[in-house]
Design a protein around this motif. Structure first.
Motif, PDB file in Angstrom:
ATOM      1  N   GLU A 179      22.585 -13.791 -27.027  1.00 23.89           N
ATOM      2  CA  GLU A 179      23.479 -14.573 -27.868  1.00 23.89           C
ATOM      3  C   GLU A 179      22.828 -15.874 -28.324  1.00 23.89           C
ATOM      4  O   GLU A 179      22.920 -16.259 -29.483  1.00 23.89           O
ATOM      5  CB  GLU A 179      24.759 -14.910 -27.084  1.00 23.89           C
ATOM      6  N   THR A 180      22.171 -16.555 -27.387  1.00 29.12           N
ATOM      7  CA  THR A 180      21.669 -17.900 -27.676  1.00 29.12           C
ATOM      8  C   THR A 180      20.334 -17.909 -28.389  1.00 29.12           C
ATOM      9  O   THR A 180      20.004 -18.878 -29.077  1.00 29.12           O
ATOM     10  CB  THR A 180      21.543 -18.701 -26.368  1.00 29.12           C
ATOM     11  N   PHE A 181      19.507 -16.865 -28.198  1.00 28.04           N
ATOM     12  CA  PHE A 181      18.201 -16.761 -28.848  1.00 28.04           C
ATOM     13  C   PHE A 181      17.382 -18.047 -28.658  1.00 28.04           C
ATOM     14  O   PHE A 181      16.954 -18.690 -29.624  1.00 28.04           O
ATOM     15  CB  PHE A 181      18.387 -16.477 -30.344  1.00 28.04           C
ATOM     16  N   PRO A 182      17.111 -18.437 -27.406  1.00 24.86           N
ATOM     17  CA  PRO A 182      16.418 -19.710 -27.141  1.00 24.86           C
ATOM     18  C   PRO A 182      14.900 -19.575 -27.152  1.00 24.86           C
ATOM     19  O   PRO A 182      14.210 -20.099 -26.277  1.00 24.86           O
ATOM     20  CB  PRO A 182      16.929 -20.060 -25.742  1.00 24.86           C
ATOM     21  N   PHE A 183      14.356 -18.878 -28.143  1.00 25.25           N
ATOM     22  CA  PHE A 183      12.920 -18.594 -28.160  1.00 25.25           C
ATOM     23  C   PHE A 183      12.191 -19.522 -29.127  1.00 25.25           C
ATOM     24  O   PHE A 183      12.694 -19.846 -30.200  1.00 25.25           O
ATOM     25  CB  PHE A 183      12.666 -17.140 -28.550  1.00 25.25           C
TER      26      PHE A 183
ATOM     27  N   ALA B   9       9.429 -18.149 -33.480  1.00 27.14           N
ATOM     28  CA  ALA B   9      10.713 -17.498 -33.232  1.00 27.14           C
ATOM     29  C   ALA B   9      11.888 -18.409 -33.552  1.00 27.14           C
ATOM     30  O   ALA B   9      12.960 -17.939 -33.946  1.00 27.14           O
ATOM     31  CB  ALA B   9      10.793 -17.037 -31.774  1.00 27.14           C
ATOM     32  N   GLU B  10      11.689 -19.723 -33.398  1.00 24.33           N
ATOM     33  CA  GLU B  10      12.797 -20.646 -33.642  1.00 24.33           C
ATOM     34  C   GLU B  10      13.291 -20.594 -35.087  1.00 24.33           C
ATOM     35  O   GLU B  10      14.458 -20.899 -35.369  1.00 24.33           O
ATOM     36  CB  GLU B  10      12.406 -22.077 -33.282  1.00 24.33           C
ATOM     37  N   GLY B  11      12.416 -20.161 -35.990  1.00 21.98           N
ATOM     38  CA  GLY B  11      12.809 -20.051 -37.387  1.00 21.98           C
ATOM     39  C   GLY B  11      13.720 -18.873 -37.660  1.00 21.98           C
ATOM     40  O   GLY B  11      14.309 -18.781 -38.749  1.00 21.98           O
ATOM     41  N   TRP B  12      13.815 -17.949 -36.703  1.00 23.53           N
ATOM     42  CA  TRP B  12      14.662 -16.760 -36.876  1.00 23.53           C
ATOM     43  C   TRP B  12      16.041 -16.933 -36.238  1.00 23.53           C
ATOM     44  O   TRP B  12      16.896 -16.077 -36.394  1.00 23.53           O
ATOM     45  CB  TRP B  12      13.979 -15.550 -36.227  1.00 23.53           C
ATOM     46  N   ARG B  13      16.226 -18.018 -35.491  1.00 20.44           N
ATOM     47  CA  ARG B  13      17.429 -18.138 -34.655  1.00 20.44           C
ATOM     48  C   ARG B  13      18.721 -18.028 -35.464  1.00 20.44           C
ATOM     49  O   ARG B  13      19.623 -17.249 -35.122  1.00 20.44           O
ATOM     50  CB  ARG B  13      17.396 -19.456 -33.888  1.00 20.44           C
ATOM     51  N   GLU B  14      18.841 -18.791 -36.505  1.00 17.90           N
ATOM     52  CA  GLU B  14      20.090 -18.823 -37.264  1.00 17.90           C
ATOM     53  C   GLU B  14      20.396 -17.470 -37.898  1.00 17.90           C
ATOM     54  O   GLU B  14      21.537 -16.971 -37.823  1.00 17.90           O
ATOM     55  CB  GLU B  14      20.029 -19.905 -38.344  1.00 17.90           C
TER      56      GLU B  14
ATOM     57  N   TYR C 179      19.300 -14.539 -36.964  1.00 14.45           N
ATOM     58  CA  TYR C 179      19.597 -13.568 -35.903  1.00 14.45           C
ATOM     59  C   TYR C 179      21.031 -13.715 -35.414  1.00 14.45           C
ATOM     60  O   TYR C 179      21.765 -12.729 -35.267  1.00 14.45           O
ATOM     61  CB  TYR C 179      18.628 -13.748 -34.741  1.00 14.45           C
ATOM     62  N   GLN C 180      21.450 -14.943 -35.149  1.00  9.10           N
ATOM     63  CA  GLN C 180      22.794 -15.165 -34.622  1.00  9.10           C
ATOM     64  C   GLN C 180      23.862 -14.742 -35.626  1.00  9.10           C
ATOM     65  O   GLN C 180      24.899 -14.194 -35.244  1.00  9.10           O
ATOM     66  CB  GLN C 180      22.961 -16.631 -34.227  1.00  9.10           C
ATOM     67  N   LYS C 181      23.612 -14.977 -36.908  1.00 11.85           N
ATOM     68  CA  LYS C 181      24.568 -14.543 -37.929  1.00 11.85           C
ATOM     69  C   LYS C 181      24.651 -13.015 -37.980  1.00 11.85           C
ATOM     70  O   LYS C 181      25.741 -12.454 -38.127  1.00 11.85           O
ATOM     71  CB  LYS C 181      24.167 -15.100 -39.298  1.00 11.85           C
ATOM     72  N   ARG C 182      23.504 -12.366 -37.846  1.00  9.01           N
ATOM     73  CA  ARG C 182      23.508 -10.904 -37.906  1.00  9.01           C
ATOM     74  C   ARG C 182      24.213 -10.319 -36.680  1.00  9.01           C
ATOM     75  O   ARG C 182      24.964  -9.345 -36.794  1.00  9.01           O
ATOM     76  CB  ARG C 182      22.080 -10.381 -37.982  1.00  9.01           C
ATOM     77  N   LEU C 183      23.974 -10.912 -35.505  1.00 19.13           N
ATOM     78  CA  LEU C 183      24.640 -10.422 -34.301  1.00 19.13           C
ATOM     79  C   LEU C 183      26.147 -10.624 -34.399  1.00 19.13           C
ATOM     80  O   LEU C 183      26.929  -9.739 -34.029  1.00 19.13           O
ATOM     81  CB  LEU C 183      24.097 -11.154 -33.071  1.00 19.13           C
TER      82      LEU C 183
END
Length: 311
Positions: A226-230, A250-255, A257-261
């Motif tokens: 859920e948090t994607f802390p990478f 990876a930090e550039g993918w966080r937002e 990824y979270q929207k897709r999840l």
């Protein structure tokens, strides 16, 4: 998608490419079952403390209990064999047959073995604990329980032990159970990470709903999913399809990824609600008693409408 960052030992599990074959996976589940069964029993006991079951005397075929004979009752109700054991008269009561069938299923596919540093248990182990604890609770209230395609429905106070034994003989760990044995007026409980394509989840829900059964879904996720802390260079691995994806930042993918999840979750939640099903989101860093309270209330009808949300 189960996530596995490279270069960070705290998050690493055994390399999925070195996973054993199906027989080895079944053995891994079997090895963990004794401890999980004990944990499930403790969880079930804590949840059911102070509750009253649905079992009571009434018309039916199954023996329930002996009780003292009351003056004024017809003498034909006396069980003379039991009464001959001591100086009291006893009546043999049959169980009121209000029990219905509840089909249980824990997803044991490969993605469920994921566990990060943010949780003390894997998704697979939490799913098994929830299923066995629920079986224990339902057995306490006299319901019939079964694993679709694995066991026939049965009513037994040792239901959790019987299901655990059935799991040791489980072949391929499918994400979704068979729908053929499911019939009208029964309940179906699926405990899974539900990271399969939404179309597959919706198709299975549609098949079960078409039988006339009511469904209850618990989506189990590791908090790191859920948090994607990478940060930095990370490799993500889908253990189901064998796909690997590496990113330098990876930090550039966080937002995204979270929207897709969240979109994936919302589609499954909405599909379940349209079918009139219970949906619960559970994270493995939270107590297992939380989703069990919602499930038990839905299954026993102690609450007609429950707030369905994140647990």
């Amino acid at each position: 998608m189960a996530l596995k960052p490279i270069g960070n030992a705290r998050d690493e599990l055994a390399d999925q490419e070195n996973w054993p074959n199906i027989i080895g996976e079944a053995r891994a589940v079997a090895d963990a079952l004794p401890d999980l069964l004990v944990e499930a029993s403790h969880v079930a006991s804590s949840v059911t403390a102070g509750w009253h079951g649905r079992r009571r005397a009434g018309p039916g075929e199954s023996f329930w209990q002996f009780r003292p004979f009351n003056m004024g009752e017809p003498a034909k109700r006396i069980d003379w064999r039991r009464s001959a054991r001591d100086d009291h008269l006893y009546v043999r009561e049959r169980e009121w047959e209000a029990a219905h069938t509840v089909w249980l299923w824990a997803d044991l596919s490969r993605s469920m073995s994921f566990q990060s540093r943010l949780s003390n248990t894997s998704k697979r182990d939490r799913a098994i604990v929830l299923m066995l604890a629920l079986a224990d609770m339902l057995a306490y209230t006299g319901e019939r329980i079964g694993l679709p395609g694995i066991t026939r429905p049965f009513s037994d106070r040792r239901a959790a032990e019987r299901l655990a034994d059935a799991l040791t003989h489980l072949g391929r760990p499918d994400a979704f159970p068979e729908t053929a044995p499911i019939q009208r007026f029964s309940d179906v409980v699926l405990i899974s990470d539900l990271l399969d394509p939404v179309e597959d989840v919706a198709a299975w829900i549609g098949q079960v709903a078409a039988t006339g059964a009511k469904g209850h879904i618990v989506q189990v996720l590791d908090p790191i999913e859920e948090t994607f802390p990478f940060d930095g260079r990370v490799e993500f691995h889908d253990p189901e399809a064998g796909i690997r994806l590496t990113t330098g930042k990876a930090e550039g993918w966080r937002e995204a990824y979270q929207k897709r999840l969240e979109r994936h979750r919302a589609e499954i939640r909405d599909t379940a609600r349209r079918a009139g099903w219970t949906y619960v989101l559970h994270h493995t860093d939270r107590p297992p008693a939380e989703p069990l309270l919602v499930l038990h209330s839905s299954l026993t009808g102690s609450a007609e409408t429950l707030a369905q949300g994140d647990i």
